[in-house]
Write a protein that holds these residues in place. Sequence first.
Motif, short mmCIF file in Angstrom:
data_model
loop_
_atom_site.label_atom_id
_atom_site.label_comp_id
_atom_site.label_asym_id
_atom_site.label_seq_id
_atom_site.Cartn_x
_atom_site.Cartn_y
_atom_site.Cartn_z
N UNK A 305 0.89 -1.08 -0.01
CA UNK A 305 0.04 0.14 -0.14
C UNK A 305 0.45 1.30 -0.12
N UNK A 306 0.47 2.06 -1.30
CA UNK A 306 1.58 4.07 -1.10
C UNK A 306 0.54 4.64 0.15
N UNK A 307 1.57 5.37 0.58
CA UNK A 307 1.14 5.96 1.93
C UNK A 307 1.08 7.76 1.03
N UNK A 312 10.31 9.79 -0.87
CA UNK A 312 11.37 9.14 -1.53
C UNK A 312 11.06 8.26 -2.36
N UNK A 313 12.43 7.41 -2.54
CA UNK A 313 12.49 5.71 -2.56
C UNK A 313 12.47 4.84 -1.38
N UNK A 314 12.41 5.84 -0.52
CA UNK A 314 12.83 5.02 1.21
C UNK A 314 11.39 3.43 1.34
N UNK A 315 10.52 4.06 1.57
CA UNK A 315 8.95 3.66 1.25
C UNK A 315 9.24 2.54 0.08
N UNK A 356 -1.61 7.93 -4.89
CA UNK A 356 -1.80 8.74 -3.07
C UNK A 356 -0.58 9.63 -2.79
N UNK A 357 0.08 9.36 -3.53
CA UNK A 357 1.94 9.86 -2.89
C UNK A 357 2.00 10.49 -4.87
N UNK A 358 3.31 11.48 -5.06
CA UNK A 358 3.52 11.49 -6.36
C UNK A 358 4.21 10.52 -6.87
N UNK A 359 3.39 9.76 -7.95
CA UNK A 359 4.46 8.29 -8.16
C UNK A 359 5.84 8.75 -8.73
N UNK A 360 6.13 9.97 -9.40
CA UNK A 360 7.38 10.25 -9.32
C UNK A 360 8.72 10.95 -8.90
N UNK A 361 8.02 10.87 -7.48
CA UNK A 361 9.13 10.63 -6.22
C UNK A 361 9.58 9.84 -5.67
N UNK A 362 8.89 8.79 -5.06
CA UNK A 362 9.34 7.45 -4.65
C UNK A 362 9.13 6.82 -5.85
N UNK A 363 9.03 6.74 -7.05
CA UNK A 363 8.94 5.00 -7.49
C UNK A 363 10.49 5.50 -8.42
N UNK A 364 11.16 7.18 -8.71
CA UNK A 364 12.13 7.40 -9.69
C UNK A 364 13.56 6.64 -9.75
N UNK A 365 13.40 6.40 -8.75
CA UNK A 365 14.76 4.78 -8.96
C UNK A 365 14.33 3.11 -9.82
N UNK A 366 13.15 3.04 -9.43
CA UNK A 366 12.68 2.21 -10.23
C UNK A 366 12.34 1.85 -10.83
N UNK A 367 11.94 3.19 -11.70
CA UNK A 367 11.60 3.30 -13.20
C UNK A 367 12.41 3.68 -13.62
N UNK A 368 13.75 4.38 -13.20
CA UNK A 368 15.16 4.01 -14.10
C UNK A 368 15.60 3.19 -14.37
N UNK A 411 -8.86 7.65 -9.77
CA UNK A 411 -9.53 9.18 -10.51
C UNK A 411 -10.14 9.41 -9.52
N UNK A 412 -9.63 10.52 -9.24
CA UNK A 412 -10.31 11.85 -7.92
C UNK A 412 -10.25 12.19 -7.42
N UNK A 413 -10.78 13.16 -6.27
CA UNK A 413 -10.09 15.12 -6.27
C UNK A 413 -8.70 14.06 -4.97
N UNK A 414 -8.97 13.38 -4.12
CA UNK A 414 -8.22 12.32 -3.75
C UNK A 414 -7.05 11.94 -3.71
N UNK A 415 -6.52 12.62 -4.82
CA UNK A 415 -4.62 11.45 -5.62
C UNK A 415 -4.86 12.44 -6.45
N UNK A 416 -3.06 12.29 -6.78
CA UNK A 416 -1.96 13.44 -7.65
C UNK A 416 -1.92 12.42 -8.96
N UNK A 417 -2.25 13.54 -9.99
CA UNK A 417 -1.43 12.93 -11.82
C UNK A 417 -0.81 12.43 -11.51
N UNK A 418 -0.61 11.55 -12.33
CA UNK A 418 0.80 10.71 -12.45
C UNK A 418 1.51 11.15 -14.20
N UNK A 419 2.70 11.48 -14.22
CA UNK A 419 3.10 12.55 -14.67
C UNK A 419 3.05 10.99 -15.86
#
Length: 558
Positions: A305-307, A312-315, A356-368, A411-419
């Motif tokens: 579950x994403x918090x 950052x990637x530590x989660x 629920x969090x900014x995906x590009x922040x915490x997933x950046x290392x994995x995406x790379x 996709x609702x008002x409680x979430x962040x857009x995905x870049x």
Amino acid sequence: MNLGERQQRFLDAAKKHFETSSAVRPRELFGVSNSAKIVEGGIQIGVANLDSVRDDIEALIFGCVMRFPPEDEVYFAVLVREDKANFLARLAEMKRLGAAAKTAGGEPSDRLAEGADEEPVEAPAATIKYSARNNLVPIYLARDGRLWLRNSKFWDSLAFDMSPFGPATEPDEIVVALYPPAASARRSLLAREFIGWMGSLVGSQKIHELPVWTDAATLSPDMCRMPASIPIANIEDAVKNLGGHYPNGEVRRFHAALNFLPHKHFVILSGISGTGKTQLALKYARAVHGLTSDIADDPLIFECPVRPEWTDPTGLTGYFDVLTNRYVVPTFLEAVLVAMAHRESPVFVILDEMNLARVEYYLSDVLSCMETQGRLQLHSNSVPLEGTSGASIHAELPLPANLFIIGTINVDETTNPVSDKVLDRASVIDMSAVDVPGFLASLEERYPELKDACAASEAKLTEIHALMQQYGLGFGYRLIEEFIRYHAFDAANLKSDTADVTDQLLVQKVLVKLRGAERQRPLLTSLDKICDGLPYAQAFVRRLLADLDDFGFFQAMR
């Protein structure tokens, strides 16, 4: 495999690892009375008969077991080779003291004395009674990392000055193995903590874990096949048998998106809440692994579950905790470690509600790593760190090709857009379409006891859903099933009027989702007509219409 076979297989593996000759017979300390136990300040690794140990012995191996409920066993073997002279000297000294006491008319204590705990551990060496034989020798591993010996009687604590009871012995190495075999570090926490604690006594460099048993007891043959090798019809049938209802080809699209690249498996399931996004990921994984039940344990599925506070990637990839001096291993990193250990098996990790969090922040290392097929940078220490799961964590790890990453987003008002950075690296499957009549038929087929509840609810649910969906306010299968089960519960226990129950449920479960402005006025006026004869629901809709007239907007939950 019975207990004796497990013990023998472990000892064989230990001897092979220690590279001792066939003449060295391990002392087996597996019995009820001579197995390992924790004492204050260390561990009693067992009680051995060492009466016939020869001075020219090549080495000594003590095979032990520590048991943890409900079923975990930690087998470990201690090797004494380089420092055997001190070990033999201590055996000889105990015999000498026992013989001297016997000659002087004392009690030689050839057997375990009653009330051994009456002997104060702080007593000087001269008052400790020994046996003239070493046929009963408790062996202790103390917090100084050395082995200390007694004979005849026991110590209940090692928290005292042990220097008069030497010489102590430095163990060369300790090997461990966990039973039953498992596909991950998801062991009894106590068992893993015990291994780490032994490492803190003797030094982690002296502790080595052996792959004694295969994972055959945990991983069936079906778990050792990749999804692309399985006919899609088989997967669709298995998902349906697990209770999945995906009539719009979602399983096929999901299967193709997850497997069309051999080195990257990343899919995002998007849509309104309750449409079965997480369940599709779980049921697909279980279908691939050949499981026919939603409650059967699957060690190759990891739900993460994403918090909202992840920045950052530590989660996902963990961090070094200076307080415990260990590397914290989150669920995602555990999935990576399992995938590395089981290269022939597909390992699924589900990032639930990943926006629920900014995906590009915490997933950046994995995406790379996905893009470059590089390695995850975990820490900068040249020596592997002890992880909280018991595994050794290297400074960097590859992202295994058998790791399947599935994200779900609402996709609702409680979430962040995905870049675009994230969307470019994933296949996105929309799951907003909901088939109300088809789902009710499926529900009735699986649970015949819900037949009457489905019949009582189908017309209103279908009509209202079709109307709300036009305005982007539809609802999912989770809500529909709970609507039906509430109806069934009321019919069985409360005996309320069916129309009254529908009236209550529309307000409690469906109409609370309404929100909008002038553009949604036709929706409210249509709902007002549909709810004719349902006074509670109709009054609720008319209140929203009044809010729209007064304020220019409406929101059910305000």
